[in-house]
Design an enzyme around this catalytic site. Sequence first.
Site, PDB file in Angstrom:
ATOM      1  N   LYS A  96       0.973  -1.287  -0.062  1.00 37.69           N
ATOM      2  CA  LYS A  96       0.145   0.023   0.088  1.00 37.69           C
ATOM      3  C   LYS A  96       0.861   1.270  -0.062  1.00 37.69           C
ATOM      4  O   LYS A  96       1.320   1.762   0.940  1.00 37.69           O
ATOM      5  CB  LYS A  96      -0.934  -0.008   1.146  1.00 37.69           C
ATOM      6  CG  LYS A  96      -2.254   0.990   0.993  1.00 37.69           C
ATOM      7  CD  LYS A  96      -2.985   0.464  -0.146  1.00 37.69           C
ATOM      8  CE  LYS A  96      -4.304   1.531  -0.374  1.00 37.69           C
ATOM      9  NZ  LYS A  96      -5.101   1.257  -1.310  1.00 37.69           N
ATOM     10  N   SER A 123      -8.847  -0.173  -4.870  1.00 41.05           N
ATOM     11  CA  SER A 123      -8.751   0.013  -3.609  1.00 41.05           C
ATOM     12  C   SER A 123     -10.308   0.344  -3.229  1.00 41.05           C
ATOM     13  O   SER A 123     -11.462  -0.728  -3.138  1.00 41.05           O
ATOM     14  CB  SER A 123      -8.016   1.312  -3.107  1.00 41.05           C
ATOM     15  OG  SER A 123      -7.850   1.193  -1.847  1.00 41.05           O
TER      16      SER A 123
END
Length: 602
Positions: free
Chosen positions: A179, A393
Site C-alpha cells: 500500500k 482500493s
Amino acid sequence: MFLPVMKCRWISFALVLGCSLCLSVPATSAAEEESKPTRENWGHIIIKGAYPEGPQMPGLFGDVTESLSKAMTRLDKAAEDKSLTGVILHLKGTSVGWAKLNELRTAIMKVRKNNKKVYAWIESGMTKDYLIASACDKIVMPESATLILLGLRAEVSFYKNLFDMLDVKPDILRVGEYKSAAEPYTRTEMSEPFREEMGAILDDYFRQIIEMISKSRGLSAQQVESAINGGPYMAVDAKKLGLIDDTAYEDQLPKLITGANSKTEVRIIKRYAKKRLDNDFSGIAGLIKLMDLFAGIDSTQRVGSGPRIAVIYATGAIMSGSSSQGSLFGANVLGSDTFIKAVHKAAKDEKVKAIVLRVDSPGGSALASDLMWRALEKSGKPVVVSMGDVAASGGYYISMGADRIFAEPGTLTGSIGVVGGKLAIEGLFKKIGITTSVISRGTNSGTFSPMTGFSESERVAVTNLLKSVYKQFTEKAAEGRKMDYAALEKLARGRVYTGSMALKIGLVDQLGTLEDAIEYARELGKIPKDQKFEKLILPRPTSPFEQLFGTADAQSRQTQDLSKMLNLLSPELSEQLKKLDLVNLLSREKTLTLMPFEVRVK
C-alpha cells in the site's frame, strides 16, 4: 387520321397485355453497363480525446464532447449499416485508458466481422493510437508522419524533499506492505515492494501490447519487441517493418481503397452517425427547448414500459457527500450520497431487472466506500460489475459483493489496503512567522491536529484503527469472492493487479467489455433474449446550469476556477498538482482505501 388511330389501338392493346411502354426504348448494352462506375459508401469517424464515461449532459451541451458510449454507438451503427462498404477511422490523438482502448478495439472488430473493411488513417501515432489502429484491416499514415511506439516507462514523482524545504512533516500510516499511496510524500524513491509491484504491472502491459500487435499485424513477438526497441519511426520505415500498410494523404484514401485503375467511386460520409446539434431556439418552442437544456432535461428522451437494466456509473475519487468536480485541483469526485441515491432509484424501479455498475475509480474514503457497498448489497437486484480503466482500493470495495465481476485486460484493480495520516505543518508556520498555543485534555486529543506528527500513543491508536478497517475490507472481500480469508489476505496487502492478472488469482470472474456485462445482467434479470430492454443511465448528469455556474458551494466554484486556470497555464503542472489531492483527502477523511499510483501510456 389512320396512323394516330392505329397507334392508340396499339397502346391500348399493350396495356391490356401488361406490357411496358419502355419497349420502344433501346436496351442498354452489357458493355455500357460495365462501363458505368459503381459507388461505395464509407463512413468517416474521427477518434480523438479522452472519451469520458458516465451520464452526459443532454442535447446541445452533451454533444460537444463525445463520450465513450456515443463513440461505441456510432461504431455499432456502422457494423449494422448495410449501405456501408467500410469505415475510415481518422485517429487524431487519444488519451484513453486501457479499458477504453479495449472497448474501442472490440467495437472495431465487430465492424470487421460484419464483412466491412476498416481503414485507420493516423496523423501521428502514439502507442494508444497505434493499438487502436492495429485492430483495423489497414493502417495508413502520411509520409511525413511519425509512429511513436516506444514501449512503457513508469515515472513516479516524490515530494519529500519539497516538504523538508517547507518544514512540513508527512506522518502517514498504512496497512499492507504494497500500500504505497503515501510513498511519494514520505520517501525520495520507490521502496522495494513498490518497485516490484510496478515492475509486474509494466510486464503485463508490455505483454498485452506485444500480443495485440503480433496478432493483428501477423508479426512474431520477437519482431514486435524489436520494432518497439528501435522506435520511433517515420511512416516509410514503419511500413518496411510491417507496422503499417501504406503511406498516403487523406485525400488519396479513395484510390488506395479501390485501386488506382478502378472505376469504383468511394463516397466518404463525413461525421458518420454523428448527431447534428439542434441549435434552433427560435419561437416559443425553441425557448422551452433551451430552458429544458439548461435544466438538464432531454426533451427527446422517452421512457418506455418494458424491462430495464440500470447502468450506474461510479467515476472519480470516492468521497462522502455529493459528486462534483470540486476536489483541490479539479479531479472528479464520486460522492457517496449521489451514488446511493442512484442505487435506491434503481432498486425501487420495478421495471429494473438488474444493475450494472461501471467502475472507474481509484478509491478514496473508506467510510464512503463501505456505505456505497452496503447500498448495492441491499438493492435486492442482481448486480454485475464492469471495471473500466481503474477499479482499485475503494473502487474494488464497492465491486466485491457483485454477482459477477467483469474486468478489461488492462484494468488496474485490487489494492486492497488502507492508508491514513496527516501532514504536520507547525514547522512551516514557524518559518512564515505563525506561532500556535495549545491547550488539550485527553492523551490522544492531538491525533488529527495538522500541527504536529503522531505521538507514540496516537500512532498506536491510529494503527489499530487502520488494522480494523483493513480486516473489515478483507473479510468482506473474501465473503464476496467466496474465498478463504487467509487466501484472500495474501492477495490483498495493498497490491495492484491488471485485469488479466486479477482473473488468474480470482479477484475478478471474467474479462469483457461493458456490453458483455450488460448481456450477463440481462440473463440474471431473466429478460428473454429476443425481448428488447432499455438502459437506465444513473446518476443523472450535471445540468448545463450547474456546469456553467457551479454548485451553491463557493469552495467548489473556487476550486473549479483554480483547476481551469492551472490547465491553461501549464497542463503538465496541473497533472502533477492533481497528485497532491491525497493531501486534501487526508484533511477530510481519516482512513483511505486509495490506489497508490496512476499509470498512463502515451
